[in-house]
Write a protein that holds these residues in place. Structure first.
Motif, mmCIF file in Angstrom:
data_model
loop_
_atom_site.group_PDB
_atom_site.id
_atom_site.type_symbol
_atom_site.label_atom_id
_atom_site.label_comp_id
_atom_site.label_asym_id
_atom_site.label_seq_id
_atom_site.Cartn_x
_atom_site.Cartn_y
_atom_site.Cartn_z
ATOM 1 N N ILE A 76 39.141 8.721 -25.500
ATOM 2 C CA ILE A 76 40.477 8.957 -25.587
ATOM 3 C C ILE A 76 41.235 7.729 -27.258
ATOM 4 C CG2 ILE A 76 41.453 6.797 -24.944
ATOM 5 C CD1 ILE A 76 40.056 7.888 -22.369
ATOM 6 N N SER A 77 39.958 7.580 -27.610
ATOM 7 C CA SER A 77 40.835 6.915 -28.809
ATOM 8 C C SER A 77 41.119 7.957 -29.786
ATOM 9 C CB SER A 77 39.351 4.970 -29.212
ATOM 10 O OG SER A 77 38.533 6.136 -29.700
ATOM 11 N N ILE A 78 39.895 8.919 -30.278
ATOM 12 C CA ILE A 78 40.250 9.625 -31.018
ATOM 13 C C ILE A 78 41.718 11.056 -30.862
ATOM 14 C CG2 ILE A 78 39.674 11.756 -31.713
ATOM 15 C CD1 ILE A 78 37.013 10.804 -31.440
ATOM 16 N N VAL A 79 41.819 10.858 -29.664
ATOM 17 C CA VAL A 79 43.110 11.906 -29.700
ATOM 18 C C VAL A 79 44.014 10.975 -29.460
ATOM 19 C CG1 VAL A 79 44.360 13.272 -27.366
ATOM 20 C CG2 VAL A 79 42.005 13.598 -28.311
ATOM 21 N N GLY B 144 39.301 14.621 -14.338
ATOM 22 C CA GLY B 144 39.807 12.886 -14.367
ATOM 23 C C GLY B 144 39.929 12.733 -16.235
ATOM 24 N N LEU B 145 38.963 13.263 -17.177
ATOM 25 C CA LEU B 145 39.435 12.471 -19.022
ATOM 26 C C LEU B 145 40.142 13.827 -18.965
ATOM 27 C CD1 LEU B 145 38.314 11.510 -21.282
ATOM 28 C CD2 LEU B 145 36.915 13.489 -21.277
ATOM 29 N N VAL B 146 40.162 14.667 -18.692
ATOM 30 C CA VAL B 146 41.439 15.714 -19.037
ATOM 31 C C VAL B 146 42.659 15.510 -18.343
ATOM 32 C CG1 VAL B 146 41.744 17.665 -18.605
ATOM 33 C CG2 VAL B 146 39.403 17.798 -18.392
ATOM 34 N N GLY B 147 42.933 15.228 -17.386
ATOM 35 C CA GLY B 147 43.836 13.929 -16.843
ATOM 36 C C GLY B 147 44.247 13.074 -17.810
ATOM 37 N N LYS B 148 43.689 12.580 -18.530
ATOM 38 C CA LYS B 148 44.022 11.066 -19.326
ATOM 39 C C LYS B 148 44.174 11.592 -20.412
ATOM 40 C CE LYS B 148 40.824 7.647 -17.037
ATOM 41 N NZ LYS B 148 39.598 6.839 -17.151
ATOM 42 N N LYS C 232 47.745 18.510 -13.664
ATOM 43 C CA LYS C 232 48.932 19.872 -13.305
ATOM 44 C C LYS C 232 48.859 20.600 -14.822
ATOM 45 C CE LYS C 232 50.547 19.867 -9.077
ATOM 46 N NZ LYS C 232 49.070 19.529 -8.661
ATOM 47 N N GLU C 233 49.178 21.095 -14.806
ATOM 48 C CA GLU C 233 50.291 22.473 -15.917
ATOM 49 C C GLU C 233 48.659 21.728 -17.743
ATOM 50 O OE1 GLU C 233 54.079 21.032 -16.975
ATOM 51 O OE2 GLU C 233 54.706 22.288 -14.827
ATOM 52 N N ILE C 234 48.035 22.495 -17.460
ATOM 53 C CA ILE C 234 46.933 22.571 -18.393
ATOM 54 C C ILE C 234 47.135 23.492 -19.042
ATOM 55 C CG2 ILE C 234 44.750 22.032 -17.192
ATOM 56 C CD1 ILE C 234 45.289 19.760 -20.149
#
Ligand SMILES: Cc1cc2nc3c(=O)[nH]c(=O)nc-3n(C[C@H](O)[C@H](O)[C@H](O)COP(=O)(O)O)c2cc1C
Length: 325
Positions: free
Chosen positions: A148-151, A175-179, A233-235
């Motif tokens: 998360i911090s890197i992105v 969950g992580l991909v959603g974040k 959604k829409e990933i």
């Protein structure tokens, strides 16, 4: 006439085949061969922060003068970065396919500036390979927090699409991909395959394991592509790890991927395999009356089948209890 064009992370690709980051994408001549063979895009060999650091450390050890060490550090970093930037510029000048740069990182500080230069050199996107193994010394959320911090940092730094190549075994992957998607991540690659190790029982040594994947590795890729595609959604997703055939490509797209990254199969069968795969996917689409990739993309993902729990089936007991007979 079928059309193999697909979109991923805001890029338009002429077909769903992408050369994964590896030794096959580290020079202009190899990338030109891939281009000639029909590949839809390439991900350049990663710029490894680890490589730069190790190399720097070794050279600084041979110098007694701190000033010289500072100079060598700066030179080595620039040299690696400059070569990488030159590669991007030359591929952009001589090929027409999208070029994705790849950064292998685990700290925020070093690579942020690389990313800016990579964008300025003309890369169409950046793939982030977050390489971090938690052998027990970090807390439970350390890895997720790092992603998360890197992105977050990278999205502040560059405007080109940011793609995250995920590691396997991430706990709550959807969950992580959603974040990550909420933070602006433009696409996800499922999955990175780590360097494998083995033990030599005669020499009593740790050795290198199998370098290449095999077709059986694709099953986990397929499962998680379908689940993440149905859940987030829409990933935009690319399948990576274990894609060895045109059939795998169709399965990946049915599970919700925009395309596939090829690596081991290119090493093992050569770039000619790309043309064969393209022809076979076209024939399958014709036979099944699909004109475009979007006509069947995600048709069998987690959200679009009657029993999504089929993708959650993990225990053998119930279904294979008679297998020994
Ligand atoms: C020799 C070799 C070098 C690789 N180098 C990189 C790299 O620099 N960066 C990266 O993100 N992945 C690297 N990979 C991983 C591949 O990009 C890919 O994710 C992995 O091999 C799984 O795909 P496959 O099943 O098609 O081989 C490398 C793989 C191989 C076999």
């Amino acid at each position: 006439m079928v059309n193999l064009q697909t979109t991923f992370a805001g890029l338009t690709l002429k077909n769903p085949f992408i050369a994964a980051s590896s030794g096959l994408t580290n020079s202009l001549s190899k990338i030109k061969e891939l281009d000639k063979a029909g590949i839809g895009a390439v991900v350049l060999k990663s710029l490894f922060e680890e490589q730069i650091e190790n190399h720097t450390e070794k050279l600084t050890q041979i110098s007694d003068y701190p000033e010289a060490a500072d100079y060598i550090n700066a030179y080595i970093q620039m040299n690696h970065v400059e070569k990488y930037l030159d590669l991007i510029r030359s591929v952009k000048a001589e090929c027409t396919i999208p070029v994705v740069a790849s950064i292998n990182c685990y700290k925020l500080t070093r690579w942020t500036d690389f990313a800016k230069s990579i964008e300025a050199a003309g890369a169409d996107a950046i793939e982030l390979n977050v390489f971090l193994l938690n052998a027990g010394e970090y807390g439970d959320t350390y890895l997720e927090d790092s992603y998360i911090s890197i992105v977050k940092q990278l999205k502040k730094t560059v405007k080109i699409p940011v793609v995250v190549k995920m590691a396997k075994n991430m706990g709550n992957l959807p969950g992580l991909v959603g974040k990550l998607k909420a933070l602006g991540t433009d696409g996800i690659v499922l999955f990175n395959r780590f360097y494998q190790l083995d033990i030599d029982i005669n020499k009593m040594e740790i050795t290198a394991g199998t370098v290449f994947s095999n077709p059986a590795d694709f099953h986990e890729t397929l499962r998680w592509t379908a689940i993440v595609s149905g859940r987030v959604k829409e990933i935009d997703i690319l399948c990576s790890t274990g894609v060895h055939s045109w059939e795998d490509t169709i399965k990946g797209i049915l599970a919700g991927a925009s395309g596939v990254q090829l690596c081991s199969v290119l090493y093992e069968q050569g770039v000619e395999v790309i043309g064969n795969m393209i022809t076979c996917v076209e024939e399958w689409m014709e036979q099944n009356n699909y004109e475009r990739i979007s006509d069947f993309k995600g048709k069998l993902n987690y959200a679009n089948i009657a029993s999504p729990s089929l993708y959650e089936r993990v225990q053998f007991m119930k279904y294979f209890s008679n297998y020994q007979q």
